[in-house]
Design an enzyme around this catalytic site. Structure first.
Site, PDB file in Angstrom:
ATOM      1  CB  SER A   1     -29.128 -12.099   1.613  1.00 48.82           C
ATOM      2  OG  SER A   1     -28.883 -11.808   3.086  1.00 48.82           O
TER       3      SER A   1
ATOM      4  CG  ASP B   1     -28.913 -15.723   7.857  1.00 51.18           C
ATOM      5  OD1 ASP B   1     -28.575 -16.317   8.940  1.00 51.18           O
ATOM      6  OD2 ASP B   1     -27.925 -15.688   6.971  1.00 51.18           O
TER       7      ASP B   1
ATOM      8  CD  GLU C   1     -28.909 -18.713   6.190  1.00 50.37           C
ATOM      9  OE1 GLU C   1     -29.803 -18.138   5.537  1.00 50.37           O
ATOM     10  OE2 GLU C   1     -27.952 -18.514   5.853  1.00 50.37           O
TER      11      GLU C   1
ATOM     12  CG  ASP D   1     -24.458 -20.011   6.881  1.00 55.50           C
ATOM     13  OD1 ASP D   1     -23.395 -20.486   6.551  1.00 55.50           O
ATOM     14  OD2 ASP D   1     -24.941 -18.660   6.613  1.00 55.50           O
TER      15      ASP D   1
ATOM     16  CE  LYS E   1     -23.328 -18.612   3.375  1.00 56.92           C
ATOM     17  NZ  LYS E   1     -23.225 -17.581   4.729  1.00 56.92           N
TER      18      LYS E   1
ATOM     19  N   GLY F   1     -24.325 -17.483   0.029  1.00 54.14           N
ATOM     20  CA  GLY F   1     -23.658 -16.570  -0.673  1.00 54.14           C
ATOM     21  C   GLY F   1     -22.599 -15.917   0.273  1.00 54.14           C
TER      22      GLY F   1
HETATM   23  O1  OSB Z   1     -25.235 -15.831   6.532  1.00 55.31           O
HETATM   24  O2  OSB Z   1     -25.493 -16.068   4.695  1.00 55.31           O
HETATM   25  C1  OSB Z   1     -25.222 -15.508   5.707  1.00 55.31           C
HETATM   26  C2  OSB Z   1     -23.545 -12.391   3.504  1.00 55.31           C
HETATM   27  C3  OSB Z   1     -22.199 -12.506   4.252  1.00 55.31           C
HETATM   28  C4  OSB Z   1     -21.909 -13.289   5.411  1.00 55.31           C
HETATM   29  C5  OSB Z   1     -22.832 -14.122   5.785  1.00 55.31           C
HETATM   30  C6  OSB Z   1     -24.261 -14.235   4.994  1.00 55.31           C
HETATM   31  C7  OSB Z   1     -24.272 -13.164   4.177  1.00 55.31           C
HETATM   32  C8  OSB Z   1     -25.635 -13.214   3.508  1.00 55.31           C
HETATM   33  C9  OSB Z   1     -25.519 -12.793   1.919  1.00 55.31           C
HETATM   34  O3  OSB Z   1     -26.400 -13.432   3.780  1.00 55.31           O
HETATM   35  C10 OSB Z   1     -25.143 -13.766   1.021  1.00 55.31           C
HETATM   36  C11 OSB Z   1     -24.931 -13.277  -0.381  1.00 55.31           C
HETATM   37  O4  OSB Z   1     -25.936 -12.596  -0.713  1.00 55.31           O
HETATM   38  O5  OSB Z   1     -23.832 -13.320  -1.230  1.00 55.31           O
HETATM   39 MG    MG Z   2     -26.508 -17.133   6.882  1.00 54.45          MG
END
Ligand code: OSB
Ligand code: MG
Length: 368
Positions: free
Chosen positions: A135, A189, A214, A239, A263, A291
């Site tokens: 990400s 995202d 996303e 998500d 998640k 994540g």
């Molecule tokens: O929306 O997926 C998300 C990180 C923190 C909160 C929300 C998100 C994210 C990420 C990173 O996109 C995910 C990761 O690499 O752990």
């Molecule tokens: Mg997300």
């Protein structure tokens, strides 16, 4: 099992570089860890809530409070405690799924260490390594973004996810496609940054052959996502909106998504995450593992989950060094774009005591 006590621990891990999303910029990861102690084993849980309620309504201090005030006492009362008993014991309490998930994870870890079974085999893993995506946060400029993406592709990441928001969407996607070509697996995202009236704007992403977009709209706007999905050729993935197997079933029935980001923290735990996996497999909906900047503990469990057969897209299961120069466990390292699924009992790893102590900001022992 019987709990003799639970330790709540808050840690503060610096990030290797600032991580900017549509809801804010992070330079460190504050996280709440749980250590449950039984006569036979210890189990570790990681709560994915952030310091502030910006991604969802949960936040670290609230999770610690609801755990110590309600959840830990309720679970301590369970006659024959195992991971399957945690959800029912906590069901009377509304919401707070990230806190519930952390406690269930710790109990599951203790149970599996006692039984000598890994997370992967308990959950039903089908492979011994998982393909990894990364990400990529919002940057100050396109050249900066292209440098970051180049670094991740050189490291071997098999899929790139760009964080987007109004003003940082079509241009970065176009630039990444132009520079790295059409073969790169690419997705975006938005973390709820758009509105229903942005549909025509978001359709400008359609020519770039993205794997998915996303969570473009508000977490409660399932209908808006269903309407948007009819306008876009880019598949819509949810998500934030998916908080349970029930909400996943509703979203699928409504046509609000054709792909689901799973998640475990967001949905109340690894057991509910597996139920969502099973539901999506039954509906032919691809899933991937999201994540939340996990330490090695949460990462180990996520990698085990991502090894289930319905996880057909690379997840945000990046290597530890994507976020942390020094993790609290042995780091997960990328090999050929994959992470290896741990095979030892439970999570298959524990925090390194000195590394953990070095980043601990608060510890609380709750005797039971
Ligand atoms: O929306 O997926 C998300 C990180 C923190 C909160 C929300 C998100 C994210 C990420 C990173 O996109 C995910 C990761 O690499 O752990
Ligand atoms: Mg997300």
């Amino acid at each position: 099992m019987k709990l003799t006590g639970v330790e709540l621990r808050t840690i503060q891990l610096p990030l290797v570089s600032p991580f900017r999303t549509s809801f804010g910029t992070q330079t460190a990861r504050e996280a709440l860890l749980l250590r449950v102690v039984t006569p036979d084993a210890e189990g570790w849980g990681e709560c994915v809530a952030m310091s502030d309620p910006l991604y969802s309504s949960e936040y670290v201090a609230a999770c610690a409070d609801v755990l110590r005030r309600f959840f830990i006492p309720a679970v301590a009362q369970v006659e024959r405690l195992d991971a399957n008993a945690v959800g029912p014991a906590l069901a009377p309490f509304k919401g707070h799924r990230m806190a519930k998930a952390a406690l269930e994870m710790a109990v599951l870890d203790a149970e599996l260490r006692t039984r000598g079974v890994s997370f992967a085999s308990a959950l039903g893993a089908a492979v011994d390594r998982v393909p990894c995506g990364v990400s990529v946060g919002i940057m100050d400029s396109i050249p900066e973004l292209l440098d970051a993406v180049e670094g991740y592709l050189d490291a071997g990441y098999l899929r790139i996810k760009l964080k987007v928001e109004p003003g940082w969407d079509v241009e970065p996607v176009r630039a990444v496609r132009e520079r790295f070509g059409d073969e790169v697996l690419l997705q975006v995202d938005a973390n709820t940054a758009y509105r229903r009236s942005d549909a025509r704007h978001l359709a400008r992403l359609d020519p770039y052959n993205l794997l998915l977009i996303e969570q473009p709209l508000d977490e409660e706007d399932l209908l808006g996502h269903a309407q948007l999905a009819k306008v876009l050729t880019t598949p819509v993935c949810l998500d934030e909106s998916i908080v349970s197997a029930r909400s996943a079933a509703d979203a699928i029935a409504l046509g609000a998504c054709s792909i689901v980001n799973i998640k475990p923290g967001r949905v109340g735990g690894y057991l509910e995450a597996r139920r969502i996996h099973d539901l999506c497999v039954a509906h032919d909906i691809p899933v991937w593992c999201g994540g939340m900047l996990e330490t090695g503990l949460g990462r180990a469990a996520n990698v085990a989950l991502a090894a289930l057969p319905g996880f057909t897209l690379p997840g945000d299961t990046s290597a530890s060094d994507r976020y942390y120069a020094m993790d609290i466990t042995e780091p997960f390292r990328l090999s050929d774009g994959h992470l290896t699924v741990p095979t030892d009992p439970g999570l298959g790893l524990t925090p390194i005591p000195d590394a953990l102590d070095a980043v601990t900001t608060n510890t609380e022992w709750i005797p039971l």
